[in-house]
Design a protein around this motif. Structure first.
Motif, PDB file in Angstrom:
ATOM      1  N   UNK A 134       0.812  -1.223   0.000  1.00 22.63           N
ATOM      2  CA  UNK A 134       0.000   0.000   0.000  1.00 22.63           C
ATOM      3  C   UNK A 134       0.845   1.271   0.000  1.00 22.63           C
ATOM      4  N   UNK A 135       2.174   1.125   0.018  1.00 27.43           N
ATOM      5  CA  UNK A 135       3.060   2.291   0.092  1.00 27.43           C
ATOM      6  C   UNK A 135       2.996   3.104  -1.198  1.00 27.43           C
ATOM      7  N   UNK A 136       3.218   4.397  -1.044  1.00 26.32           N
ATOM      8  CA  UNK A 136       3.198   5.312  -2.186  1.00 26.32           C
ATOM      9  C   UNK A 136       4.382   6.259  -2.085  1.00 26.32           C
ATOM     10  N   UNK A 137       4.840   6.756  -3.247  1.00 25.35           N
ATOM     11  CA  UNK A 137       5.876   7.777  -3.281  1.00 25.35           C
ATOM     12  C   UNK A 137       7.140   7.377  -2.547  1.00 25.35           C
ATOM     13  N   UNK A 138       7.609   8.259  -1.651  1.00 22.73           N
ATOM     14  CA  UNK A 138       8.861   8.033  -0.931  1.00 22.73           C
ATOM     15  C   UNK A 138       8.782   6.813  -0.010  1.00 22.73           C
ATOM     16  N   UNK A 139       7.571   6.467   0.421  1.00 22.92           N
ATOM     17  CA  UNK A 139       7.439   5.301   1.299  1.00 22.92           C
ATOM     18  C   UNK A 139       7.877   4.020   0.588  1.00 22.92           C
ATOM     19  N   UNK A 140       7.717   3.968  -0.714  1.00 18.52           N
ATOM     20  CA  UNK A 140       8.190   2.788  -1.448  1.00 18.52           C
ATOM     21  C   UNK A 140       9.704   2.676  -1.378  1.00 18.52           C
ATOM     22  N   UNK A 141      10.381   3.804  -1.453  1.00 24.79           N
ATOM     23  CA  UNK A 141      11.844   3.777  -1.323  1.00 24.79           C
ATOM     24  C   UNK A 141      12.248   3.296   0.065  1.00 24.79           C
ATOM     25  N   UNK A 142      11.490   3.691   1.085  1.00 19.59           N
ATOM     26  CA  UNK A 142      11.777   3.237   2.450  1.00 19.59           C
ATOM     27  C   UNK A 142      11.588   1.730   2.563  1.00 19.59           C
ATOM     28  N   UNK A 143      10.516   1.219   1.952  1.00 23.06           N
ATOM     29  CA  UNK A 143      10.280  -0.222   1.966  1.00 23.06           C
ATOM     30  C   UNK A 143      11.405  -0.955   1.245  1.00 23.06           C
ATOM     31  N   UNK A 144      11.833  -0.445   0.113  1.00 24.61           N
ATOM     32  CA  UNK A 144      12.943  -1.058  -0.619  1.00 24.61           C
ATOM     33  C   UNK A 144      14.193  -1.127   0.259  1.00 24.61           C
ATOM     34  N   UNK A 145      14.489  -0.007   0.909  1.00 26.01           N
ATOM     35  CA  UNK A 145      15.699   0.057   1.742  1.00 26.01           C
ATOM     36  C   UNK A 145      15.616  -0.914   2.916  1.00 26.01           C
ATOM     37  N   UNK A 146      14.464  -0.971   3.578  1.00 20.61           N
ATOM     38  CA  UNK A 146      14.335  -1.824   4.758  1.00 20.61           C
ATOM     39  C   UNK A 146      14.346  -3.311   4.390  1.00 20.61           C
ATOM     40  N   UNK A 147      13.666  -3.681   3.319  1.00 16.74           N
ATOM     41  CA  UNK A 147      13.688  -5.084   2.909  1.00 16.74           C
ATOM     42  C   UNK A 147      15.072  -5.507   2.422  1.00 16.74           C
ATOM     43  N   UNK A 148      15.763  -4.614   1.723  1.00 11.71           N
ATOM     44  CA  UNK A 148      17.139  -4.920   1.286  1.00 11.71           C
ATOM     45  C   UNK A 148      18.043  -5.106   2.489  1.00 11.71           C
ATOM     46  N   UNK A 149      17.880  -4.239   3.490  1.00 14.95           N
ATOM     47  CA  UNK A 149      18.678  -4.356   4.711  1.00 14.95           C
ATOM     48  C   UNK A 149      18.337  -5.629   5.470  1.00 14.95           C
ATOM     49  N   UNK A 150      17.054  -5.990   5.486  1.00 15.13           N
ATOM     50  CA  UNK A 150      16.640  -7.227   6.152  1.00 15.13           C
ATOM     51  C   UNK A 150      17.281  -8.435   5.483  1.00 15.13           C
ATOM     52  N   UNK A 151      17.298  -8.456   4.154  1.00 17.19           N
ATOM     53  CA  UNK A 151      17.937  -9.571   3.453  1.00 17.19           C
ATOM     54  C   UNK A 151      19.434  -9.604   3.710  1.00 17.19           C
ATOM     55  N   UNK A 152      20.057  -8.458   3.749  1.00 18.59           N
ATOM     56  CA  UNK A 152      21.500  -8.411   3.967  1.00 18.59           C
ATOM     57  C   UNK A 152      21.884  -8.966   5.336  1.00 18.59           C
ATOM     58  N   UNK A 153      21.005  -8.809   6.321  1.00 13.33           N
ATOM     59  CA  UNK A 153      21.338  -9.243   7.679  1.00 13.33           C
ATOM     60  C   UNK A 153      20.895 -10.675   7.975  1.00 13.33           C
ATOM     61  N   UNK A 154      19.691 -11.057   7.563  1.00 12.89           N
ATOM     62  CA  UNK A 154      19.219 -12.408   7.894  1.00 12.89           C
ATOM     63  C   UNK A 154      19.500 -13.425   6.802  1.00 12.89           C
ATOM     64  N   UNK A 155      19.686 -12.971   5.571  1.00 13.50           N
ATOM     65  CA  UNK A 155      20.025 -13.842   4.440  1.00 13.50           C
ATOM     66  C   UNK A 155      18.988 -14.947   4.233  1.00 13.50           C
ATOM     67  N   UNK A 156      17.728 -14.550   4.129  1.00 13.76           N
ATOM     68  CA  UNK A 156      16.655 -15.452   3.753  1.00 13.76           C
ATOM     69  C   UNK A 156      16.244 -15.099   2.321  1.00 13.76           C
TER      70      UNK A 156
END
Length: 504
Positions: free
Chosen positions: A444-466
């Motif tokens: 449901x994210x829009x605009x800049x919130x999508x960039x935040x979601x991208x950053x957080x999910x990328x960071x989550x993958x980098x740390x947990x490696x799932x």
């Protein structure tokens, strides 16, 4: 043929030559029976307490090590002592420890070692939970081939992701081989009367499901089948009771996993609900009137909220079936009974949020003592993120509220804020549980919130490696770019793309 002295127990008892193939020898494989290797020590003449070995134990030079339920070995303590037996001048000193993993291949040892030290962290938010998982699963895996191969497959998936190969997990031959061997042994064990109905088989179904989900499975029934299998197996065992040979609390742990995956599937899935609330009551989990609403540290959300998730999924499925069966249905039309359900569910979530705002989270007995104040605060934030995920799904899946509405966007913002406050962590923390709320907010994210979601999910993958975290981000990008309109929700997009995916 001469009998075997180092073969399996069955061949030795039958005085037959054993080819010593592990984990199952040729004779046992042909007979279709369980194969087990063990060393049997026999004492002759003197009573145990008067023997040289008994003297070592009595004087503190030895200790008993139980490496699996009901099975043990004697080994030296950290500083081996030379013991002088009575009426004997010779000294007995044991310096070599016994390796309980000696029957495993080097590859299996390496994967099991990686699971114990690294891969087990991706399903735990604190060290006590990680230790409990390993303490319960590893000894059982050493006795159950299907669980052993499923565990090494899960470990191999994580190891592949650590080597920046998340996108190639599904085609990795070693992982495919481990999964195939697990399924092959699983089928045999299901027919074995001595194993059938045991918690080891439920644990295998659980681990196979996690391996499928973590690898980023999207094909129908690739992971749901294992949940359904676990459900059937759990219904055949005594409700809430430990079976022979199980670690303390193991059935309760399996209950917790089952209800967490069923609840999250109901919240995010596009298919029919898995099971129903009358199947069996989870031992010690169900929050009943007058009982505390425990915040489950394995789930990251409370027991009562999990029940709301299941009700959301059931209501959404009923609405979906009704809409498909009606002729001339007008988009946006809401049946009064669906609206009534949505109102009741939203009220339930709001009450849980008010309760949480006015009190500290109630954790299961004995859990809080092993956590820091920061960890407890992060669990509360994780639970809040899941509460707002429920509100989003009530609005979008039941009420068909536009994604641009203020109610939906407020929940998106709060999920991102809670995730930011928990923060990326390469160690054990509730950070590992945030794939689902981040994904729901991302839809449901829009605009800049999508960039935040991208950053957080990328960071989550980098740390947990799932790998499934990377798959979640990939699907979000597809959803943002290809949905038919701003009002097409994720569940309808899944239907259109013929995916069966859970952001777990």
């Amino acid at each position: 043929m001469s009998r075997s002295f180092t073969g399996c127990l069955r061949c030795k008892s039958r005085r037959q030559k054993c080819d010593e193939t592990r984990p199952i020898c040729g004779r046992c494989a042909t007979a279709g029976v369980q194969c087990k290797y063990a060393m049997q020590l026999q004492w002759g003449g003197r009573a145990f307490s008067r023997s040289r070995f008994g003297a070592c134990v009595d004087k503190g030079g030895m200790q008993r090590l139980e490496y699996s339920p009901g099975e043990f070995i004697y080994t030296t303590k950290s500083k081996p002592q030379s013991v002088q037996p009575e009426a004997e001048s010779s000294t007995l000193a044991l310096t070599h420890s016994v390796d309980p993993f000696s029957s495993l291949s080097p590859n299996q040892k390496a994967l099991l070692h990686h699971f114990i030290n690294d891969a087990s962290q991706i399903t735990a938010c604190h060290s006590g939970m990680q230790q409990d998982i390993c303490r319960m699963l590893v000894p059982m895996a050493l006795q159950t081939p299907s669980l052993l191969y499923a565990t090494t497959a899960l470990s191999a998936i994580h190891l592949q992701a650590l080597h920046n190969q998340s996108e190639n997990v599904k085609t990795a031959p070693d992982i495919a081989r481990q999964m195939a061997l697990s399924l092959e042994h699983f089928r045999k064990e299901l027919q074995d009367p001595s194993v059938k109905g045991s918690e080891a088989l439920v644990a295998t179904a659980r681990t196979l499901c996690l391996a499928e989900v973590h690898s980023g499975a999207i094909h129908p029934n690739s992971w749901r089948a294992h949940i359904e299998g676990a459900r059937a197996l759990m219904k055949t065992t005594d409700r809430g009771e430990e079976t022979l040979g199980s670690a303390p609390g193991f059935r309760r742990y399996l209950d917790r996993w089952y209800w967490s995956i069923v609840s999250l599937t109901a919240l995010t899935g596009n298919g029919p609900p898995i099971g129903n609330n009358s199947d069996f009551v989870p031992s010690g989990l169900a929050s009943q009137q007058g009982s505390p609403d425990y915040l489950d540290d394995y789930w990251g959300f409370t027991v009562d909220l999990a029940a709301v998730f299941r009700q959301i999924g059931a209501a959404a499925w009923r609405s979906h079936v009704t809409q498909d069966s009606r002729q001339g249905f007008i988009e946006g039309e809401i049946q009064s009974d669906v609206e009534d359900e949505a109102a009741l569910l939203e009220m339930s979530v709001r009450q849980l949020m008010d309760r949480g705002a006015n009190s500290k989270p109630e954790l299961y007995p004995g859990v809080a003592e092993g956590l820091t104040i920061e960890s407890i605060q992060q669990l509360a934030l994780c639970n809040e993120a899941f509460q707002h995920s429920a509100l989003i799904q009530i609005h979008r899946r039941l009420r068909k509220t536009p994604t641009t509405s203020a109610d939906v966007q407020r929940s998106v913002q709060r999920i991102l804020e809670c995730t930011e406050m928990i923060g990326p962590s390469s160690g054990l923390s509730p950070w590992v549980m945030l794939t689902t709320p981040l994904f729901i907010a991302g839809c449901e994210a829009r605009g800049d919130d999508r960039d935040t979601v991208r950053r957080l999910l990328s960071s989550l993958h980098e740390t947990v490696r799932i790998p499934n975290v990377l798959q979640s981000l990939k699907f979000l990008e597809q959803y943002w770019a290809n949905k038919l309109s701003s009002d097409e929700d994720w569940s309808h997009f899944l239907d259109r793309m013929n995916y069966d995916f859970i952001p777990y």
